[in-house]
Design an enzyme around this catalytic site. Structure first.
Site, PDB file in Angstrom:
ATOM      1  N   ASP A  73      -0.115   3.984  -9.023  1.00 17.14           N
ATOM      2  CA  ASP A  73       0.260   3.311 -10.271  1.00 17.14           C
ATOM      3  C   ASP A  73       0.135   4.269 -11.454  1.00 17.14           C
ATOM      4  O   ASP A  73       0.975   4.261 -12.366  1.00 17.14           O
ATOM      5  CB  ASP A  73      -0.640   2.082 -10.485  1.00 17.14           C
ATOM      6  CG  ASP A  73      -0.655   1.177  -9.267  1.00 17.14           C
ATOM      7  OD1 ASP A  73       0.389   0.606  -8.941  1.00 17.14           O
ATOM      8  OD2 ASP A  73      -1.711   1.071  -8.618  1.00 17.14           O
ATOM      9  N   HIS A  75      -4.649  -3.522  -8.254  1.00 13.66           N
ATOM     10  CA  HIS A  75      -3.364  -2.956  -7.811  1.00 13.66           C
ATOM     11  C   HIS A  75      -2.454  -4.146  -7.493  1.00 13.66           C
ATOM     12  O   HIS A  75      -2.290  -4.558  -6.340  1.00 13.66           O
ATOM     13  CB  HIS A  75      -3.568  -2.071  -6.586  1.00 13.66           C
ATOM     14  CG  HIS A  75      -2.271  -1.595  -5.978  1.00 13.66           C
ATOM     15  ND1 HIS A  75      -1.375  -0.817  -6.663  1.00 13.66           N
ATOM     16  CD2 HIS A  75      -1.720  -1.820  -4.758  1.00 13.66           C
ATOM     17  CE1 HIS A  75      -0.326  -0.576  -5.895  1.00 13.66           C
ATOM     18  NE2 HIS A  75      -0.503  -1.167  -4.724  1.00 13.66           N
TER      19      HIS A  75
HETATM   20  P1  NAD Z   1       3.153   0.160   8.362  1.00  6.73           P
HETATM   21  O1  NAD Z   1       3.404  -1.217   8.850  1.00  6.73           O
HETATM   22  O2  NAD Z   1       4.223   1.173   8.493  1.00  6.73           O
HETATM   23  O3  NAD Z   1       1.870   0.754   9.096  1.00  6.73           O
HETATM   24  C1  NAD Z   1       0.682   0.045   9.165  1.00  6.73           C
HETATM   25  C2  NAD Z   1       0.021   0.434  10.465  1.00  6.73           C
HETATM   26  O4  NAD Z   1      -1.253  -0.175  10.486  1.00  6.73           O
HETATM   27  C3  NAD Z   1       0.780  -0.070  11.706  1.00  6.73           C
HETATM   28  O5  NAD Z   1       1.044   1.029  12.566  1.00  6.73           O
HETATM   29  C4  NAD Z   1      -0.168  -1.062  12.340  1.00  6.73           C
HETATM   30  O6  NAD Z   1      -0.112  -1.077  13.738  1.00  6.73           O
HETATM   31  C5  NAD Z   1      -1.509  -0.546  11.826  1.00  6.73           C
HETATM   32  N1  NAD Z   1      -2.588  -1.533  11.855  1.00  6.73           N
HETATM   33  C6  NAD Z   1      -2.515  -2.858  11.599  1.00  6.73           C
HETATM   34  N2  NAD Z   1      -3.719  -3.421  11.784  1.00  6.73           N
HETATM   35  C7  NAD Z   1      -4.558  -2.444  12.132  1.00  6.73           C
HETATM   36  C8  NAD Z   1      -5.934  -2.397  12.445  1.00  6.73           C
HETATM   37  N3  NAD Z   1      -6.691  -3.500  12.483  1.00  6.73           N
HETATM   38  N4  NAD Z   1      -6.484  -1.214  12.771  1.00  6.73           N
HETATM   39  C9  NAD Z   1      -5.744  -0.089  12.779  1.00  6.73           C
HETATM   40  N5  NAD Z   1      -4.430  -0.059  12.495  1.00  6.73           N
HETATM   41  C10 NAD Z   1      -3.851  -1.231  12.168  1.00  6.73           C
HETATM   42  O7  NAD Z   1       2.652   0.016   6.861  1.00  6.73           O
HETATM   43  P2  NAD Z   1       2.550   1.174   5.747  1.00  6.73           P
HETATM   44  O8  NAD Z   1       3.836   1.300   5.045  1.00  6.73           O
HETATM   45  O9  NAD Z   1       1.929   2.391   6.339  1.00  6.73           O
HETATM   46  O10 NAD Z   1       1.527   0.472   4.714  1.00  6.73           O
HETATM   47  C11 NAD Z   1       0.182   0.233   5.085  1.00  6.73           C
HETATM   48  C12 NAD Z   1      -0.509  -0.593   4.004  1.00  6.73           C
HETATM   49  O11 NAD Z   1      -0.599   0.146   2.784  1.00  6.73           O
HETATM   50  C13 NAD Z   1       0.195  -1.898   3.638  1.00  6.73           C
HETATM   51  O12 NAD Z   1      -0.763  -2.935   3.502  1.00  6.73           O
HETATM   52  C14 NAD Z   1       0.841  -1.595   2.300  1.00  6.73           C
HETATM   53  O13 NAD Z   1       1.064  -2.742   1.530  1.00  6.73           O
HETATM   54  C15 NAD Z   1      -0.224  -0.699   1.706  1.00  6.73           C
HETATM   55  N6  NAD Z   1       0.185   0.132   0.557  1.00  6.73           N
HETATM   56  C16 NAD Z   1      -0.701   0.273  -0.475  1.00  6.73           C
HETATM   57  C17 NAD Z   1      -0.382   1.052  -1.557  1.00  6.73           C
HETATM   58  C18 NAD Z   1      -1.337   1.201  -2.713  1.00  6.73           C
HETATM   59  O14 NAD Z   1      -0.930   1.771  -3.748  1.00  6.73           O
HETATM   60  N7  NAD Z   1      -2.567   0.763  -2.628  1.00  6.73           N
HETATM   61  C19 NAD Z   1       0.859   1.712  -1.595  1.00  6.73           C
HETATM   62  C20 NAD Z   1       1.726   1.558  -0.528  1.00  6.73           C
HETATM   63  C21 NAD Z   1       1.387   0.757   0.546  1.00  6.73           C
HETATM   64  C1  LMR Z   2       3.138  -0.208  -3.728  1.00  6.76           C
HETATM   65  O1  LMR Z   2       2.649  -0.353  -4.850  1.00  6.76           O
HETATM   66  O2  LMR Z   2       4.181   0.447  -3.540  1.00  6.76           O
HETATM   67  C2  LMR Z   2       2.447  -0.814  -2.537  1.00  6.76           C
HETATM   68  O3  LMR Z   2       1.327  -1.547  -2.940  1.00  6.76           O
HETATM   69  C3  LMR Z   2       3.367  -1.605  -1.682  1.00  6.76           C
HETATM   70  C4  LMR Z   2       3.724  -2.924  -2.306  1.00  6.76           C
HETATM   71  O4  LMR Z   2       3.557  -3.947  -1.627  1.00  6.76           O
HETATM   72  O5  LMR Z   2       4.167  -2.946  -3.446  1.00  6.76           O
END
Ligand code: NAD
Ligand code: LMR
Length: 351
Positions: free
Chosen positions: A183, A211
């Site tokens: 962010d 967030h």
């Molecule tokens: P994705 O679905 O591509 O990958 C997530 C992985 O986590 C999958 O491979 C899944 O099998 C695994 N997983 C699920 N439960 C699990 C567990 N208990 N133990 C271990 N692995 C597990 O998703 P992504 O695009 O990599 O995003 C992951 C997370 O990050 C999401 O919740 C997304 O919203 C979040 N995210 C946060 C931010 C932020 O700024 N904080 C930014 C982007 C994404």
């Molecule tokens: C982001 O900010 O890109 C992540 O938290 C993914 C989302 O759900 O927006």
């Protein structure tokens, strides 16, 4: 060759004989990444392995956690990591057992959890993802190295982090973090574009709160080229409306455009957060990360994981930047985001 150089490359054995050792290596740092076969991890792991997170001279042990159905996919990622022949990677462990994954971990990067789909808010994921952080918090407390730090990316990251913290009995609360660096970068990039300057000109950018769509990118304390943002961007209405909304909604805009949530930019921000938390912060600047509130700063309620302006000190500890002026506009925005964090806390802790 100086004595210092000699000492760095040789040691004396018990018989007093100089033994050349090819290279004096630092002790490896164990980094555990959950959701290691997912999209973010696919951008993250190779950069950690290349030394971009902890330094070009810092060996790493990578421990990769996935759910059982994704272990085969994870094997593919491991094969690719092996095929990079990274000099800094000392060992790779791929597992579906949290006790194995968190064993001796110095850094736990909790990425694994379900991303939201278009039309959802991140807190809608709490009922799906929250439980993951109960078990992982316990497993970290039982298995990780002393002083381990936990950094949550999986959404809703602030409250997932709080869940992990509450389940990690005995671990210091100040060792838990959630990601708002993405962010911060989004806010800097919007301000730079509006001002017509390079993004590196934008400093002192705080993201306050959650967030989520209530986060507050604080333009009142940010700077462009060392000057207050409001001296460089005269369109105050834009700052108060479109700017804030664009940053708050950027994740949703990416999901809308890409059909998937941000991954490479999220991985970059995750890597940079750990780098920021392990490197002294540049004089006069700060970065954004969500950490546990003690109730003594900026009127933030105690006991939430709230994004605040943060500096890493020369001794490796971190401090919240204190004394920033908070005007009436900022106060209302910060309070609204904290209110949401308190509501999420009540939902998961049953308060
Ligand atoms: P994705 O679905 O591509 O990958 C997530 C992985 O986590 C999958 O491979 C899944 O099998 C695994 N997983 C699920 N439960 C699990 C567990 N208990 N133990 C271990 N692995 C597990 O998703 P992504 O695009 O990599 O995003 C992951 C997370 O990050 C999401 O919740 C997304 O919203 C979040 N995210 C946060 C931010 C932020 O700024 N904080 C930014 C982007 C994404
Ligand atoms: C982001 O900010 O890109 C992540 O938290 C993914 C989302 O759900 O927006």
């Amino acid at each position: 060759m100086t004595l210092a150089h000699l000492c760095a490359h040789f040691r004396i054995d018990s018989a007093g004989i100089w033994l050349k050792i090819s290279r004096v290596m630092k002790k490896p740092v164990t980094v555990t990444v959950t959701g290691a076969a997912g999209n973010i991890s696919y951008s993250l792991l190779f950069r950690i392995a290349a030394g971009e997170m902890l330094g070009a001279d810092q060996p790493v042990i990578l421990k990769l956690l996935e759910i059982t159905p994704c272990l085969e996919k994870l094997q593919g990622v491991v094969m690719e990591l092996e095929d990079c022949a990274f000099p800094l990677v000392k060992e790779i462990v791929a597992t579906d057992d949290p006790a194995v994954a968190f064993k001796d971990a110095d850094w736990c990067m909790l990425v694994g959890s379900v991303p939201r789909k278009a039309g959802m808010e991140r807190k809608d994921l709490l009922s799906i993802n929250g439980k993951v952080f109960v078990g992982q918090g316990k497993a970290i407390a039982e298995n990780a190295a002393p002083g381990c730090r936990v950094f949550v990316v999986g959404n809703p990251c602030n409250t997932n982090c709080l869940i992990a913290l509450h389940n990690a009995t005995g671990m210091p609360k100040e060792n838990f973090f959630a990601m708002t660096q993405l962010d911060e970068y989004r806010a800097k990039s919007q301000l730079a574009a509006k001002a017509g300057v390079h993004v590196t000109e934008v400093t002192n950018m705080t993201i306050w709160g959650n967030h989520s769509a209530t986060q507050y990118p604080d333009f009142t304390n940010a700077k462009i080229g060392g000057k207050p943002v409001t001296e460089v961007i005269s369109d105050i209405e834009w700052l108060k409306t479109d700017f804030i909304k664009t940053v708050q909604q950027r994740g949703a805009a990416i999901i809308q455009a890409r059909g998937l949530s941000s991954a490479a930019s999220a991985a970059n921000a995750a890597l940079m957060t750990v780098k920021n938390l392990t490197t002294p912060t540049a004089e006069g600047d700060w970065f954004s990360v969500a950490s546990f509130t003690d109730g003594t700063k900026y009127g933030l309620p105690a006991g939430i994981i709230c994004s605040q302006p943060t500096r890493t000190n020369a001794d490796g500890t971190y401090s919240i930047v204190e004394g920033l002026p908070i005007d009436e506009f900022s106060r209302a925005k910060i309070d609204a985001s904290c209110k949401e964090l308190l509501e999420e806390r009540a939902e998961v802790l049953g308060e």
